[in-house]
Design an enzyme around this catalytic site. Structure first.
Site, short mmCIF file in Angstrom:
data_model
loop_
_atom_site.label_atom_id
_atom_site.label_comp_id
_atom_site.label_asym_id
_atom_site.label_seq_id
_atom_site.Cartn_x
_atom_site.Cartn_y
_atom_site.Cartn_z
NE ARG A 1 -41.93 6.95 -5.12
CZ ARG A 1 -41.52 5.76 -4.72
NH1 ARG A 1 -40.70 5.65 -3.72
NH2 ARG A 1 -41.96 4.68 -5.32
NE ARG B 1 -40.31 6.28 2.50
CZ ARG B 1 -40.11 5.04 2.07
NH1 ARG B 1 -40.19 4.04 2.91
NH2 ARG B 1 -39.81 4.81 0.82
NE ARG C 1 -45.22 6.41 5.38
CZ ARG C 1 -44.86 5.43 6.19
NH1 ARG C 1 -44.62 5.69 7.46
NH2 ARG C 1 -44.76 4.20 5.72
CG ASP D 1 -47.96 3.92 -5.03
OD1 ASP D 1 -46.86 4.34 -4.65
OD2 ASP D 1 -48.10 2.83 -5.63
CE1 TYR E 1 -44.09 -3.32 -7.19
CE2 TYR E 1 -44.39 -2.25 -9.31
CZ TYR E 1 -43.64 -2.45 -8.17
OH TYR E 1 -42.46 -1.77 -8.00
O1 CP3 Z 1 -43.34 11.66 -7.28
C1 CP3 Z 1 -44.10 11.95 -6.35
O2 CP3 Z 1 -43.78 12.70 -5.38
C2 CP3 Z 1 -45.54 11.47 -6.41
C3 CP3 Z 1 -45.86 10.34 -5.63
C4 CP3 Z 1 -45.48 8.94 -6.07
C5 CP3 Z 1 -45.31 7.88 -5.14
N1 CP3 Z 1 -45.14 6.74 -5.84
C6 CP3 Z 1 -45.38 8.02 -3.68
C7 CP3 Z 1 -44.84 6.95 -2.84
C8 CP3 Z 1 -45.33 8.40 -7.35
C9 CP3 Z 1 -45.34 9.09 -8.71
C10 CP3 Z 1 -45.11 6.99 -7.18
C11 CP3 Z 1 -44.93 6.07 -8.31
C12 CP3 Z 1 -44.60 4.66 -8.04
N2 CP3 Z 1 -45.06 3.86 -7.04
C13 CP3 Z 1 -43.81 3.87 -8.91
C14 CP3 Z 1 -43.19 4.33 -10.22
C15 CP3 Z 1 -42.00 5.17 -10.02
C16 CP3 Z 1 -40.84 4.48 -9.39
O3 CP3 Z 1 -40.47 4.90 -8.27
O4 CP3 Z 1 -40.30 3.55 -10.00
C17 CP3 Z 1 -43.74 2.57 -8.36
C18 CP3 Z 1 -43.00 1.39 -8.93
C19 CP3 Z 1 -44.55 2.58 -7.18
C20 CP3 Z 1 -44.85 1.42 -6.27
C21 CP3 Z 1 -44.37 1.66 -4.91
N3 CP3 Z 1 -44.93 2.58 -4.04
C22 CP3 Z 1 -43.28 1.05 -4.26
C23 CP3 Z 1 -42.39 -0.01 -4.88
C24 CP3 Z 1 -43.21 1.61 -2.98
C25 CP3 Z 1 -42.29 1.21 -1.86
C26 CP3 Z 1 -40.92 1.73 -2.11
C27 CP3 Z 1 -40.49 2.63 -1.01
O5 CP3 Z 1 -39.84 3.65 -1.33
O6 CP3 Z 1 -40.76 2.31 0.16
C28 CP3 Z 1 -44.22 2.59 -2.88
C29 CP3 Z 1 -44.48 3.46 -1.71
C30 CP3 Z 1 -44.43 4.94 -1.94
N4 CP3 Z 1 -45.02 5.60 -2.98
C31 CP3 Z 1 -43.83 5.90 -1.09
C32 CP3 Z 1 -44.08 7.17 -1.63
C33 CP3 Z 1 -43.72 8.51 -1.08
C34 CP3 Z 1 -43.11 5.60 0.22
C35 CP3 Z 1 -44.19 5.18 1.16
C36 CP3 Z 1 -44.04 5.62 2.58
O7 CP3 Z 1 -44.24 6.80 2.91
O8 CP3 Z 1 -43.80 4.70 3.36
#
Ligand code: CP3
Length: 352
Positions: free
Chosen positions: A27, A31, A40, A77, A154
C-alpha cells in the site's frame, strides 16, 4: 527486453546476489501521502481512481518520487476481479468495500463464469502499460491479485467481516458450492495475472489476507490448493526474463513450509513470525519478503531504524533472498517522514 536499471528486487526474489536489501511497502501509494489524497479527490472516489489508467499511473509513481524504493506496485485493488465477474463493487465512504450482489444463492453460484481480463479489466492492462512506459526501466513493476479464498470472503460476505459466518457456513454445509466459486475465481485470477504479465508486470504477488482465518485442514483445501493452481498456470517468463511470484498469507506463519512448496519464488511474512526462524525453516527453497510491524512507523525515526535493523539482523548474512517490506499494508495515519527513516535504515544497513 532488458532488466530495469535497479533490479535488486528481482534479484532478491530469484536468490541472486544484490547490492543492498531491496524494499517496497505494501500500500505504498495510499492515503498517508497528501499527493495521493489530492489525486483521489480529483478522481471523485477510489474506484474512479482505479479505473483511470492515467490517474492510476500517477499515484503508482508518487511514492517513488518521494522515496528511494526498489519496486513499484500497480495501483489497483484486488476486488476489481469479482467486480468484473458481475458482483457490483462499490465503496461506501469511510466503510470499505461492498458488493451489490453478494454470492449466496445456488443459482447465482452456478451461473458464475470466469472473467476475460481484456474485456472486463482492460483499464488495468492499460494502467500496467502506461506505468511501464513511465518507469522507463528504472525499477521493476509488481502486478497482483487477491487469492481465490480472500476474494471469495468478500464475494460471499458482501463486505469485510469479523467472523466470516457466511463463507464459513457455506464451507461447512455446502463445500461443493464454495469449491465452485473458488475454481471459477482461480481461472479468472490466472487469466488476469497472465494478462498483467503480458502487459508488462515483471513480478506478481498473490494477497491471501484471510487464508489465516482458516483451520489447518481448511487452509490447505480452500486456500493453498487454489494458490498452487494459480502458480502452476502462470507464465514463468516474458521476453526472456523470469517473472517471479510471491505468495502472502497473512497469519500463515504456521504453514510456511507448505506455502514454500507450492512452486512460488517467494513467501511474504507478516510481523508475527521471526524472519530468521522462517529462513531456517524454508532453507533456500524460496526468498522471503517482510516483515516489519507497520505500527513501528508511529515511533520516532531512531526507533524505526533500530526495528528495521532487527529484521535485517534476524534474516542474517548472505546478500540475497530478502525483500524488505512491512508485515501488512501501511496505515493511512503513518507520518510520511517515518518512511524516509525506514528507507535510509534499510539501504544504509551493513551486516554487523
Ligand atoms: O500496495 C499498493 O500500493 C497497491 C494497491 C493496493 C490497494 N489495495 C489499494 C487500496 C493493493 C495491493 C490492495 C490490496 C487489497 N485490497 C487487499 C489485500 C491486501 C491487504 O491489505 O490485506 C485487500 C483485502 C483489499 C480490499 C480493500 N481495498 C479494503 C478492505 C479496502 C478498504 C480498507 C481501507 O484502507 O480503507 C480497500 C481500499 C483501498 N485499496 C485503498 C487503497 C489505497 C484505500 C482507499 C481510499 O483511498 O479510500
Amino acid at each position: 527486453m532488458k532488466r530495469p536499471k535497479n533490479d535488486n528486487f528481482l534479484r532478491a526474489l530469484l536468490k541472486e546476489p544484490t547490492d543492498h536489501t531491496p524494499l517496497w511497502l505494501m500500500r505504498q501509494a495510499g492515503r498517508y501521502l497528501p499527493e495521493y489524497c489530492e489525486t483521489r479527490k480529483r478522481a471523485g472516489n477510489f474506484l474512479n481512481l482505479c479505473k483511470s489508467p492515467t490517474m492510476a499511473c500517477e499515484v503508482t509513481l508518487q511514492p517513488l518520487a518521494r522515496y528511494d524504493l526498489d519496486a513499484a506496485i500497480l495501483f489497483s485493488d484486488i476486488l476489481t476481479v469479482p467486480d468484473a465477474m458481475g458482483l457490483g463493487l462499490y465503496f461506501a465512504e469511510g466503510e470499505g468495500p461492498r458488493f451489490e450482489r453478494p454470492l449466496r444463492e445456488e443459482w447465482a453460484i452456478n451461473n458464475l463464469t470466469a472473467t476475460d481480463p481484456y474485456e472486463h479489466l482492460g483499464y488495468v492492462m492499460d494502467a500496467v502499460s502506461e506505468i511501464r512506459r513511465a518507469l522507463d526501466n528504472s525499477v521493476p513493476l509488481i502486478g497482483f491479485s487477491g487469492s481465490p479464498y480472500t476474494l471469495a470472503c468478500y464475494m460471499i460476505e458482501g463486505q469485510g467481516s469479523s467472523d466470516f459466518r457466511h463463507i464459513k457456513g457455506m464451507m461447512y454445509s455446502r463445500p461443493d458450492l464454495l469449491h465452485k466459486i473458488l475454481s471459477v475465481t482461480t481461472d479468472s485470477v490466472i487469466a488476469y495475472l497472465n494478462a498483467q504479465i503480458d502487459s508488462g508486470a515483471q513480478a506478481v504477488m498473490i494477497f491471501d489476507t484471510w487464508g489465516g482465518s482458516l483451520s489447518n485442514a481448511a487452509y490447505q483445501e480452500f486456500s493453498l490448493q487454489y494458490m498452487q493452481r494459480i502458480i502452476a498456470g502462470l507464465k514463468k517468463e516474458k521476453d526472456g526474463q523470469r517473472i517471479p511470484s510471491i505468495v502472502f498469507t497473512k497469519n500463515g506463519g504456521l504453514w510456511l513450509e507448505k506455502i514454500a512448496a507450492i512452486g512460488c519464488d517467494a513467501v511474504g511474512l507478516d510481523w508475527t513470525i521471526d524472519i530468521g526462524d522462517a529462513r531456517r525453516r524454508v532453507g533456500d527453497k524460496v526468498a522471503l519478503q517482510g516483515n516489519l510491524d507497520p505500527n513501528v512507523l508511529f515511533a520516532p525515526p531512531e526507533v524505526v531504524a533500530a526495528e528495521a535493523r532487527k529484521v535485517l539482523d534476524s534474516f542474517g548474512p548472505g546478500n540475497t533472498g530478502h525483500v524488505f517490506n512491512l508485515g501488512h499494508g501501511i496505515s493511512q495515519f503513518t507520518p510520511p517522514d517515518s518512511v524516509t527513516a525506514l528507507v535510509d535504515a534499510v539501504h544504509g544497513y551493513r551486516q554487523g
